[in-house]
Design an enzyme around this catalytic site. Sequence first.
Site: not given
Length: 712
Positions: A350, A387
């Site tokens: 993330d 990401e």
Amino acid sequence: MEMEVWPGKPYPRGATYDGTGVNFAVYSQVATRVEVCIFDPNHPAQELARFDLPEVTEFVWHGYVPGMEPGTLYGLRVHGPYDPLQGHRCNPHKLLVDPYAKALFGEVDWKQPVFGYTLGHKDQDLARDEQDSAAGVPKGVVVSDFFDWGNDRRPDVPWRETVIYEAHVRGLTMRHPAVPEHQRGTYAGLAHPAVIEHLLKLGVTAVELLPVHESADDSFLNDKGLSNYWGYSTLNFFSPEQRYASRRTPGSQVAEFKSMVKALHAAGIEVLLDVVYNHTCEGNHLGPTLSFKGIDNTSYYWLMPEPRYCLDFTGCGNSLNASLPQAARLIADSLRYWVTELHVDGFRFDLATTLGRLGGGEFNPNAPLFQIINQDPVLGKVKLIAEPWDVGLGGYQVGRFPAPWREWNGKYRDALRRYWKGDENLAGEVGHRLAGSSDMFQSARRRPQASINFVTAHDGFTLHDLVTYSHKHNEANGEHNRDGADDNQAWNCGVEGETDDANVIALRERQKRNLLASLFLSQGVPMLVAGDEMGRTQGGNNNAYCQDNELSWVDWNLDARRKALLEFTSRLIQFRHRQPVLQRRRFFQGEHIWDSHFKDLAWFRPDGTEMSEQDWQKPFVRSLAFLLGGDAIPTPDERGRRVIGDGLLVLLNAHHEPVRFTLPQAEHGHPWVLEFYTAEDSRGPEPVSASAFELTGRSLAVFRAALSDSQP
């Protein structure tokens, strides 16, 4: 309660059971004393014993307790400077979670004094609070690493064959009728045969689980009666989330997680984890003191030049500083633990840009953590997905991560959404995305599988909502619809929300099929969000991070329309698995390869003429076709043999009017076989002998030319 404590060792960090006792090791460069507190498993707020770690080796405090058993609950108290102006926040009145704890028991209680400073004081965080926080802090659990893995083997699915299914452990099974009620929403529920059967029928090869690291609910959500459902608020990077265990006894979540992995592996399905190493639940300078902040704040977090304050690249109050040695080591140790002890197959990081920022805050593909992972003999072999953005300056870094990383391709998502809702000036962009995004990855000698393609993700509209709502509807989150993205590239097909209009419903179903077909016909690695294959809706909520209820849970009660979508999606994925031309390891050349009948890739106008440079520049081009040469694959198989598959012809019409396409001549005059036509969900396969095919408005068709006897 007196305890015998030996000097112990400075490694491994955390609480490690060796069969006869437990070794404790905690890093803190600023500590002057470190205490371990032992708590009653039946009354976790009751402290039974406390002892100092007697030795310190290169800033690692350590000690060994003979006779201590798994199941012991413990926490830390760190003595040292409380000087926020210098970035130091040690406060022995605050019980701390060991950063290397392998399991936690209990939840953060925000009604307890878990803040290191006195709330409401005029000096804010400069005023140290001396109330004991032990009753409000989760306790670490001593666990045994023993588990009978039997003949467990990693599926080790090649990237070109990978199909990712992004799922929430709890949300996937909470409403599944075949899963026993006590297992719904748990690791055991996800491993239930009925769930695995669904995954296998669908054709996915990997489940990518939303965060399963132990997290903490935010106090402002608790005040609203909500929770941090997604789990992007990590408290500990080694502990599986206890709320996803079917048994709520100390440490039971570890064995249940392992059993889930073992069951998925037995079915040939990989387990990937969405991991949040970019920030923690401790927030900014006014956040709670639960772990890192009280142990050694300056060794783990990004701090401003005025070190009282956090430097925030994440929008969550703080950022872990992976350019610092101890933070980087913590992350690498955590990753290695999940791979070696819990047998996971890879990770999706993330806000991964934060992990690549250096001392000045700028992103660098050669950042220390990336080098550590790449050189590690364990981590260098697993699947790594970034990401590739955060909210800091220069945060959007799609295409810049180093090999062997793969990246969520946000440009793919945006291009496909805009194309199918009818935007102009997208022909060239869509061409790049469908062909693997060579414009982003080829110059660095990366391959098409560097691109993780997706149309939807957990964050944003579901597939159904993408074609049902043009605007977000997040009122249930309690923020007056101010949260969540405003730019969704969504189109409601003429009516906002659900409707009984048969024409609108038909168009929406067609748009879903268009987006799904585009996804699974693209070069790269496709990712599907759990429930999208069955038309799951969140009622237009595009930020359901706090909705642990039926709004977020997958609904398994399917009507005829949703069953048809599930069947269509399964056919698509299985078709992809059978077609080597959809699993290319190199980018296209636009040329004949070997003695191929077709070019490896050719683009056509509806009239059958190959597209020219001028055609790509026309703003109104919404109808085009591409042909993939199944006999023009340059890379051999694992045994060095030439790969020959079928040729595929894909017709795309994002225009609202029907368009007639001239079909190129197939091999040896054989007819094309129509495999999919999104205007009719169940049509195909069927031979088409005509030289032209009319696509209805906003539809897609896939034709196959059999170039190999190996294909049905």
